[in-house]
Write a protein that holds these residues in place. Structure first.
Motif, PDB file in Angstrom:
ATOM      1  N   LEU A  64       2.581  -1.440   1.919  1.00 55.26           N
ATOM      2  CA  LEU A  64       1.361  -1.838   1.228  1.00 55.26           C
ATOM      3  C   LEU A  64       1.366  -3.346   1.057  1.00 55.26           C
ATOM      4  O   LEU A  64       2.410  -3.997   1.169  1.00 55.26           O
ATOM      5  CB  LEU A  64       1.297  -1.155  -0.145  1.00 55.26           C
ATOM      6  CG  LEU A  64       1.203   0.372  -0.149  1.00 55.26           C
ATOM      7  CD1 LEU A  64       1.321   0.899  -1.577  1.00 55.26           C
ATOM      8  CD2 LEU A  64      -0.100   0.825   0.482  1.00 55.26           C
ATOM      9  N   PRO A  65       0.191  -3.941   0.784  1.00 57.68           N
ATOM     10  CA  PRO A  65       0.177  -5.392   0.566  1.00 57.68           C
ATOM     11  C   PRO A  65       0.979  -5.746  -0.684  1.00 57.68           C
ATOM     12  O   PRO A  65       1.059  -4.966  -1.637  1.00 57.68           O
ATOM     13  CB  PRO A  65      -1.312  -5.700   0.378  1.00 57.68           C
ATOM     14  CG  PRO A  65      -1.917  -4.412  -0.092  1.00 57.68           C
ATOM     15  CD  PRO A  65      -1.150  -3.343   0.629  1.00 57.68           C
ATOM     16  N   THR A  83     -19.463  -5.441   9.929  1.00 60.74           N
ATOM     17  CA  THR A  83     -18.342  -5.046  10.789  1.00 60.74           C
ATOM     18  C   THR A  83     -18.182  -3.525  10.857  1.00 60.74           C
ATOM     19  O   THR A  83     -18.622  -2.895  11.808  1.00 60.74           O
ATOM     20  CB  THR A  83     -17.044  -5.691  10.278  1.00 60.74           C
ATOM     21  OG1 THR A  83     -16.849  -5.351   8.885  1.00 60.74           O
ATOM     22  CG2 THR A  83     -17.102  -7.190  10.430  1.00 60.74           C
ATOM     23  N   THR A  84     -17.560  -2.963   9.823  1.00 61.24           N
ATOM     24  CA  THR A  84     -17.247  -1.528   9.841  1.00 61.24           C
ATOM     25  C   THR A  84     -18.490  -0.672  10.027  1.00 61.24           C
ATOM     26  O   THR A  84     -18.503   0.234  10.877  1.00 61.24           O
ATOM     27  CB  THR A  84     -16.538  -1.130   8.531  1.00 61.24           C
ATOM     28  OG1 THR A  84     -15.386  -1.965   8.346  1.00 61.24           O
ATOM     29  CG2 THR A  84     -16.104   0.337   8.587  1.00 61.24           C
ATOM     30  N   ALA A 155     -11.145  -1.670   2.706  1.00 57.88           N
ATOM     31  CA  ALA A 155     -10.147  -2.609   2.194  1.00 57.88           C
ATOM     32  C   ALA A 155      -8.758  -1.985   2.184  1.00 57.88           C
ATOM     33  O   ALA A 155      -7.759  -2.644   2.485  1.00 57.88           O
ATOM     34  CB  ALA A 155     -10.541  -3.062   0.788  1.00 57.88           C
ATOM     35  N   VAL A 156      -8.691  -0.695   1.862  1.00 55.59           N
ATOM     36  CA  VAL A 156      -7.404   0.006   1.882  1.00 55.59           C
ATOM     37  C   VAL A 156      -6.866   0.088   3.310  1.00 55.59           C
ATOM     38  O   VAL A 156      -5.680  -0.149   3.558  1.00 55.59           O
ATOM     39  CB  VAL A 156      -7.546   1.415   1.268  1.00 55.59           C
ATOM     40  CG1 VAL A 156      -6.242   2.203   1.430  1.00 55.59           C
ATOM     41  CG2 VAL A 156      -7.916   1.317  -0.210  1.00 55.59           C
ATOM     42  N   LYS A 157      -7.742   0.412   4.258  1.00 56.95           N
ATOM     43  CA  LYS A 157      -7.317   0.497   5.661  1.00 56.95           C
ATOM     44  C   LYS A 157      -6.870  -0.860   6.190  1.00 56.95           C
ATOM     45  O   LYS A 157      -5.991  -0.946   7.046  1.00 56.95           O
ATOM     46  CB  LYS A 157      -8.469   1.033   6.512  1.00 56.95           C
ATOM     47  CG  LYS A 157      -8.773   2.502   6.264  1.00 56.95           C
ATOM     48  CD  LYS A 157      -9.957   2.972   7.094  1.00 56.95           C
ATOM     49  CE  LYS A 157     -10.280   4.433   6.795  1.00 56.95           C
ATOM     50  NZ  LYS A 157     -11.488   4.905   7.529  1.00 56.95           N
ATOM     51  N   ALA A 162      -3.956  -1.300  -2.340  1.00 49.87           N
ATOM     52  CA  ALA A 162      -2.996  -0.197  -2.262  1.00 49.87           C
ATOM     53  C   ALA A 162      -3.696   1.147  -2.338  1.00 49.87           C
ATOM     54  O   ALA A 162      -3.294   2.115  -1.698  1.00 49.87           O
ATOM     55  CB  ALA A 162      -1.964  -0.315  -3.371  1.00 49.87           C
ATOM     56  N   GLU A 163      -4.771   1.248  -3.132  1.00 45.61           N
ATOM     57  CA  GLU A 163      -5.480   2.510  -3.291  1.00 45.61           C
ATOM     58  C   GLU A 163      -6.938   2.239  -3.634  1.00 45.61           C
ATOM     59  O   GLU A 163      -7.303   1.111  -3.988  1.00 45.61           O
ATOM     60  CB  GLU A 163      -4.833   3.363  -4.379  1.00 45.61           C
ATOM     61  CG  GLU A 163      -4.776   2.692  -5.733  1.00 45.61           C
ATOM     62  CD  GLU A 163      -4.021   3.520  -6.763  1.00 45.61           C
ATOM     63  OE1 GLU A 163      -4.208   3.243  -7.963  1.00 45.61           O
ATOM     64  OE2 GLU A 163      -3.272   4.440  -6.379  1.00 45.61           O
ATOM     65  N   ASN A 164      -7.755   3.275  -3.516  1.00 42.37           N
ATOM     66  CA  ASN A 164      -9.184   3.142  -3.751  1.00 42.37           C
ATOM     67  C   ASN A 164      -9.529   3.658  -5.159  1.00 42.37           C
ATOM     68  O   ASN A 164      -9.525   4.865  -5.390  1.00 42.37           O
ATOM     69  CB  ASN A 164      -9.968   3.930  -2.699  1.00 42.37           C
ATOM     70  CG  ASN A 164     -11.469   3.690  -2.782  1.00 42.37           C
ATOM     71  OD1 ASN A 164     -11.975   3.193  -3.779  1.00 42.37           O
ATOM     72  ND2 ASN A 164     -12.181   4.048  -1.733  1.00 42.37           N
TER      73      ASN A 164
END
Length: 382
Positions: A64-65, A83-84, A155-157, A162-164
Motif C-alpha cells: 500500500l502507499p 481518464t478512467t 484512487a485505491v487502484k 489504502a481503502e475506499n
C-alpha cells in the motif's frame, strides 16, 4: 536521539530529534512502479514516532502507499472523468450523465474540497444528507454516490489510498414506482387520435410489442425484421449523442432478444413498407436509403424527441395528459399480465435483466392475478 544511519529498504532510520523538539524517522522504500521514495514520519516523542513508523512499514508490506494522497477529491474527480471514465465501455449517454452529475454535485462541494486522505465515512454521509436537503431525487443521489465511489476506487487502484471510505456507506435506495399504464380502451382512444400521423404506426407498434422507444426506432428491415421466421431481433437502441442520431448497444445484455411478430404486428409492418415505398417514389433523388423501419419522409431515422412530441399532441387530443412513450410499453406489459401471461414470459419479452424488476414495476397487476390464481385453486379442489 541518535544520528540517522542508512538501513534496509523500508526499514527506516532511527528516531532523531528535530529543532522543534519532535521526533523524526525517514523511511526509504521502492513503490510498486520501482520508483525509490522516502517517507518522513514525525511524532511528539520517540515512542510515538516509532509507532507511526511501524504503521507506515505495515502499509508498505501490504504494498500500500506509505501515505494516502493529499490530492483534493475535486481534483481526482476531474481527472477520473477524463481518464478512467473516458476509457470505460459505458455508453456515451451514460458517460455524459456521469460527468454532469460529478461536476454539479461532487466538484465544488464541501466534500470535493476535502483532501482524499481526510475523507471519512461520516463526511460521505454528510454529503449525501446535503444532497437530500437540496431536494435532489433518490436516483440522482444514488448516481452521485456511485460516481464518488468509482472515483475513490480509482484512487485505491492507483495505490493513492489504502481503502475506499465511500464503500463503508450503504448506497442510497431508490423506491421503485409502479408503472403508469393505459387500459385497452384508453389505448384505442389514443391510437385513434394519432391515426394518420407520422408517428401513429410507431405508437401502435410499441403497444403491440412492449419494445422500448429506442429499440423500435433502431430496427432495420434487413437485419432485424425476420417476417418469414416470425421474429423481431432486438439488437440496439437509437439515441441522440453529441447532436447526432446513433444506434448503440441495448440497455443490458438481456435486452438483446427475439420478440414474436404477431398478426397485428405483421399488419403494422406491411403498412409501414407500403408507406415507405410511396414516400421513396415521391422523394426521388432526395430519398436516403438508411434501411430503418421507422423513417422520415426522406428515409432518415426518426428522432426519438419528435416521437415524444407527437405522442404529447395525440394524448392531449385524447384527453390523456402526462403520458410518455414508455407508458405504451407499460400498457403492453400490464395487459399481458392481467390476461394471465406468466411473469417470467413477460420479463423475457420486455428484456428485463431479472424477473424481480418486472415484478417490482408491475406490482399493480398482482392483485388481479392473485384473485384469478386463488379461483383456479378453489375450482380445482372443489
Amino acid at each position: 536521539m541518535a544520528t540517522p544511519t542508512r538501513r534496509a529498504n523500508g526499514e527506516g532510520s532511527r528516531p532523531v530529534q528535530r529543532k522543534d523538539g519532535r521526533g523524526q524517522i525517514l523511511i526509504r522504500h521502492t513503490d510498486a512502479d520501482g520508483v525509490r521514495k522516502r517517507a518522513t514520519v514525525t511524532g511528539r516523542t520517540a515512542k510515538e514516532t516509532r509507532q507511526k513508523a511501524e504503521g507506515v512499514r505495515a502499509r508498505l508490506k501490504k504494498e500500500l502507499p506509505a501515505r494516502d494522497t493529499r490530492q483534493l477529491v475535486d481534483q481526482y474527480a476531474a481527472a477520473w472523468i477524463k481518464t478512467t471514465m473516458a476509457n470505460s465501455d459505458r455508453k456515451t449517454s451514460t458517460k455524459t450523465m456521469y460527468a454532469a452529475v460529478a461536476r454539479h454535485h461532487i466538484i465544488g462541494s464541501r466534500l470535493g474540497a476535502t483532501p482524499m486522505h481526510r475523507v471519512r465515512p461520516s463526511a460521505v454521509d454528510g454529503w449525501l444528507a446535503e444532497l437530500r436537503r437540496k431536494g435532489l431525487s433518490d436516483s440522482t443521489r444514488r448516481n452521485a454516490y456511485t460516481i464518488l465511489r468509482a472515483v475513490v476506487d480509482a484512487a485505491v487502484k492507483d495505490r493513492e489510498l489504502a481503502e475506499n471510505p465511500v464503500a463503508a456507506i450503504t448506497r442510497p435506495r431508490v423506491e421503485v414506482k409502479e408503472a403508469e399504464y393505459l387500459t385497452p380502451d384508453q389505448v384505442k382512444i389514443l391510437l385513434e387520435a394519432a391515426r394518420g400521423t407520422r408517428y401513429g404506426p410507431l405508437f401502435e407498434f410499441l403497444v403491440n410489442t412492449g419494445l422500448r422507444r429506442g429499440e423500435a426506432l433502431a430496427l432495420k428491415w434487413r437485419s432485424h425484421v425476420k417476417e418469414d421466421d416470425g421474429w423481431l431481433k432486438i439488437r440496439g437502441t437509437l439515441t441522440r449523442e453529441n447532436g447526432e442520431l446513433v444506434t448503440t448497444s441495448t440497455k443490458t445484455a438481456k435486452s438483446q432478444r427475439e420478440v414474436p411478430i404477431t398478426d397485428r404486428t405483421a399488419e403494422i409492418l406491411q403498412r409501414l413498407r407500403a408507406r415507405q415505398a410511396a414516400e421513396r417514389d415521391r422523394a426521388g433523388s432526395q430519398w436516403n436509403e438508411t434501411g430503418y423501419v421507422f423513417t422520415t419522409s426522406f428515409g432518415e431515422p426518426c428522432d426519438p424527441r419528435n416521437a415524444l412530441r407527437a405522442l404529447k399532441v395525440a394524448a392531449d387530443q385524447a384527453g390523456l395528459p402526462s403520458i410518455g412513450l414508455h407508458t405504451l410499453r407499460h400498457s403492453a406489459s400490464s395487459t399481458m399480465l392481467a390476461n394471465g401471461v406468466p411473469l417470467k414470459v413477460v420479463s423475457e419479452i420486455l428484456g428485463h435483466s431479472s424477473i424481480s424488476i418486472t415484478g417490482d414495476i408491475y406490482g399493480h397487476v398482482s392483485p388481479d392475478i392473485s384473485v384469478s390464481a386463488m379461483q383456479v385453486l378453489s375450482d380445482a379442489l372443489r
